[in-house]
Design an enzyme around this catalytic site. Structure first.
Site, mmCIF file in Angstrom:
data_model
loop_
_atom_site.group_PDB
_atom_site.id
_atom_site.type_symbol
_atom_site.label_atom_id
_atom_site.label_comp_id
_atom_site.label_asym_id
_atom_site.label_seq_id
_atom_site.Cartn_x
_atom_site.Cartn_y
_atom_site.Cartn_z
ATOM 1 N N LYS A 197 0.838 -1.197 0.000
ATOM 2 C CA LYS A 197 0.000 0.000 0.000
ATOM 3 C C LYS A 197 0.874 1.248 0.000
ATOM 4 O O LYS A 197 2.020 1.202 0.451
ATOM 5 C CB LYS A 197 -0.868 0.023 1.271
ATOM 6 C CG LYS A 197 -1.979 -1.018 1.297
ATOM 7 C CD LYS A 197 -2.774 -0.914 2.591
ATOM 8 C CE LYS A 197 -3.876 -1.958 2.647
ATOM 9 N NZ LYS A 197 -4.955 -1.730 1.680
ATOM 10 N N ASP A 213 -2.799 -7.681 -1.629
ATOM 11 C CA ASP A 213 -3.543 -6.772 -0.751
ATOM 12 C C ASP A 213 -5.002 -7.208 -0.610
ATOM 13 O O ASP A 213 -5.732 -6.679 0.220
ATOM 14 C CB ASP A 213 -3.455 -5.343 -1.298
ATOM 15 C CG ASP A 213 -3.811 -4.303 -0.252
ATOM 16 O OD1 ASP A 213 -3.937 -4.676 0.935
ATOM 17 O OD2 ASP A 213 -3.956 -3.122 -0.626
ATOM 18 N N ARG A 259 -10.109 -11.769 2.173
ATOM 19 C CA ARG A 259 -10.924 -12.869 1.637
ATOM 20 C C ARG A 259 -10.173 -14.200 1.721
ATOM 21 O O ARG A 259 -10.778 -15.261 1.797
ATOM 22 C CB ARG A 259 -11.347 -12.535 0.194
ATOM 23 C CG ARG A 259 -10.212 -12.337 -0.753
ATOM 24 C CD ARG A 259 -10.616 -11.588 -2.023
ATOM 25 N NE ARG A 259 -10.702 -10.137 -1.811
ATOM 26 C CZ ARG A 259 -11.050 -9.280 -2.764
ATOM 27 N NH1 ARG A 259 -11.348 -9.701 -3.978
ATOM 28 N NH2 ARG A 259 -11.103 -7.987 -2.490
HETATM 29 N N1 BES Z 1 -8.119 -3.885 4.524
HETATM 30 C C1 BES Z 1 -8.285 -3.505 3.174
HETATM 31 C C2 BES Z 1 -9.599 -2.814 2.907
HETATM 32 C C3 BES Z 1 -9.760 -1.432 3.471
HETATM 33 C C4 BES Z 1 -9.382 -0.337 2.701
HETATM 34 C C5 BES Z 1 -10.314 -1.224 4.690
HETATM 35 C C6 BES Z 1 -9.568 0.923 3.204
HETATM 36 C C7 BES Z 1 -10.487 0.027 5.188
HETATM 37 C C8 BES Z 1 -10.126 1.102 4.439
HETATM 38 C C9 BES Z 1 -8.250 -4.743 2.286
HETATM 39 O O1 BES Z 1 -7.428 -5.764 2.707
HETATM 40 C C10 BES Z 1 -7.713 -4.293 0.966
HETATM 41 O O2 BES Z 1 -6.594 -3.891 0.917
HETATM 42 N N2 BES Z 1 -8.551 -4.359 -0.054
HETATM 43 C C11 BES Z 1 -8.175 -3.942 -1.358
HETATM 44 C C12 BES Z 1 -8.696 -4.953 -2.330
HETATM 45 C C13 BES Z 1 -8.186 -4.773 -3.727
HETATM 46 C C14 BES Z 1 -6.709 -5.088 -3.774
HETATM 47 C C15 BES Z 1 -8.958 -5.667 -4.643
HETATM 48 C C16 BES Z 1 -8.793 -2.581 -1.602
HETATM 49 O O3 BES Z 1 -9.917 -2.341 -1.143
HETATM 50 O O4 BES Z 1 -8.137 -1.756 -2.215
HETATM 51 ZN ZN ZN Z 2 -7.086 -5.864 4.703
HETATM 52 MN MN MN Z 3 -5.442 -5.540 2.037
#
Ligand code: BES
Ligand code: ZN
Ligand code: MN
Length: 499
Positions: free
Chosen positions: A281, A351, A355
């Site tokens: 990230k 990321d 899931r």
């Molecule tokens: N933990 C994050 C989701 C998240 C993002 C929670 C912002 C709270 C605030 C999750 O693990 C993640 O990184 N999801 C990605 C998925 C993508 C790579 C398909 C996302 O939402 O960008």
């Molecule tokens: Zn996450």
């Molecule tokens: Mn993530």
């Protein structure tokens, strides 16, 4: 903060502060107000002094005015709280008024209070609803997190006792007991969310579960990496690979319901820190990914609440927990792993780890022959884009279960909004190289994430709550919200036949 239910007369109550509601009328000036019944009584006892003071109250929802030494009134102080116009008064108005009252009580440092807002009618809501909202709202406002400060702030402005001035009935007493236990569960969830990721590790969550088990005589089991390997939890282990913190798989059981009654299984995402892994990230605000174990926190909080109130329900709390880190041993984009279900997953984005840990936990959940499985996860940024910070995303493979969750959510005012789980969206997860990819495109990201989970829950009555936008706040008020603990507790209680 303790609560009791006790019929009191507002002018005679000997308490640090009497809290009264005042509606704003259409006309301006003191005539433009409509006093609630207890406010009227205080005004009569004070020979109109309350009405006179109203010039200084805007009357808008959440406005407040403190009066001292009103003649003919036993309490030292009277706090007037604006409720807005009666015709527009509804659930949010009640909650805003509770919050405003709490803020004022905090500032003036009252030791006890008589909370006459509890008696204000909110649409078709029952008084039990008022009790729940008042208790949760007040406890929420007085919550502090200063565990990590070297200098503790001066002792908390303790509001030690609040009387809810209602005619005591069995139903209200039960609502009160349930609310206090729910507040305690919510506080646990909130503190776990707020703790830094170097302290709130998977091992910390496991210890916390063991502590709950001792305190409330719950069944607890913590599976270690070797156990997970034996079970074939290849998806979960792929996420945990690069971290120096060993993963844990927590199973917490509370049996308050009839023997043999199928349990409700709650599964909480427990990523104690989400760097994104190799698909790392950006640096900005990455600290907020300590909240990525909020689903886990809400499961521990809900189990604590239900056990604390001795709810007549069987629940299993499952928490798959690990860190998502980059490193030499990390899972690469392109790696293919085999989940506990036997299905293979091509990890195209490390990321999208939530899931991956959930799919193995959901497969594991089937062994409890559950009445329903609900997972709770800060799963996608896309859900935040879709629903903002008001509603949690709801997905379900069973409409009746969706209805039950929605009803519980409305009841708790911890609201959800359903998004579709149609097969059409499954197409996004197609890949040439494995049974599925772990990500779809950017479009409908919250839905494709839910679709991924749906492939592991075909034989279950299952729902998924995406709480990425609701479990915590950023900005000045940064911190955990404890959502959706109130919703989960309401859901379990309604499932057990409680009103
Ligand atoms: N933990 C994050 C989701 C998240 C993002 C929670 C912002 C709270 C605030 C999750 O693990 C993640 O990184 N999801 C990605 C998925 C993508 C790579 C398909 C996302 O939402 O960008
Ligand atoms: Zn996450
Ligand atoms: Mn993530």
């Amino acid at each position: 903060m303790e609560f009791s239910i006790n019929a009191l007369s507002p002018e005679k109550a000997k308490t640090g502060c009497v809290v009264l509601g005042v509606f704003k009328g259409a006309a301006s000036g003191a005539q433009g107000f409509e006093l609630t019944a207890p406010a009227k009584r205080v005004d009569q006892a004070a020979k109109g002094a309350l009405r006179k003071a109203l010039q200084d109250l805007s009357g808008k929802t959440g406005s407040a005015l403190l009066l001292r030494n009103l003649p003919g009134v036993a309490a030292d102080r009277v706090l007037l709280v604006g409720l807005g116009e009666r015709g527009e008064f509804a659930e949010s108005g009640f909650r805003d008024a509770v919050r405003a009252a709490a803020q004022a009580l905090k500032e003036l440092g009252a030791k006890d209070a008589a909370f006459f807002l509890a008696d204000v009618k909110v649409g078709s809501r029952t008084l039990s609803w008022n009790v729940r909202q008042a208790v949760l709202g007040l406890r929420d406002a007085f919550y502090r997190f200063d565990e990590m400060k070297s200098q503790k702030k001066p002792p908390a402005p303790a509001l030690a006792h609040v009387t809810l001035p209602l005619g005591p009935t069995g139903e209200l007493e039960q609502a009160l007991a349930e609310s206090v236990a729910t507040a305690e569960g919510a506080e646990l969830a909130r503190t776990l969310g707020n703790l830094p990721p170097n302290i709130c590790t998977p091992a910390y969550l496991a210890d916390e579960a063991k502590k709950l088990a001792r305190q409330y005589k719950l069944g607890v089991e913590v599976l270690e990496r070797a156990d997970m390997e034996k079970l074939g939890m290849g998806a979960l282990l792929a996420v945990a690979r690069a971290s120096h913190q060993p993963p844990k798989f927590i199973v917490l059981r509370y049996n308050g319901g009839a023997k043999g009654r199928k349990p409700v299984v709650l599964v909480g995402k427990g990523i104690t820190f989400d760097t994104g892994g190799i698909s790392i990230k950006p640096a900005a605000d990455m600290d907020e990914m300590k909240f990525d174990m909020s689903g886990a926190g809400s499961v521990l909080g809900a189990v604590r609440a239900l056990a604390g109130m001795k709810a007549p329900v069987n629940v299993v709390g499952i928490v798959p927990t690990c860190e998502n880190m980059p490193g030499g041993a990390a899972t690469r984009p392109g790696d293919i792993v085999t989940s506990m279900s036997g299905q293979t997953v091509e990890i195209l984005n490390t990321d999208a780890e939530g899931r991956l840990i959930l799919c193995d936990a959901l497969t594991y959940a089937a062994r409890f022959d559950p009445a329903a499985v609900v997972d709770i996860a800060t799963l996608t940024g896309a859900c935040v884009v879709a629903l903002g910070h008001v509603a949690s995303g709801l997905f379900a493979n069973d409409e009746k279960l969706a209805d039950e969750l929605r009803a519980a959510a409305d009841d708790a005012w911890d609201r959800v909004w359903q998004l579709p789980l149609w097969e059409d969206y499954q197409e996004g997860l197609r890949t040439n190289f494995a049974d599925m990819a772990n990500v779809g495109g950017r479009a409908g990201g919250a839905i494709t994430a839910a679709c991924f989970l749906a492939r592991f829950t075909r034989k279950l009555r299952w729902a998924h709550l995406d709480v990425a936008g609701t479990a915590w706040k950023s900005g000045r008020e940064k911190g955990s919200t404890a959502r959706p603990v109130p919703l989960l507790v309401r859901f379990a209680l309604r499932h057990a036949g409680r009103k």
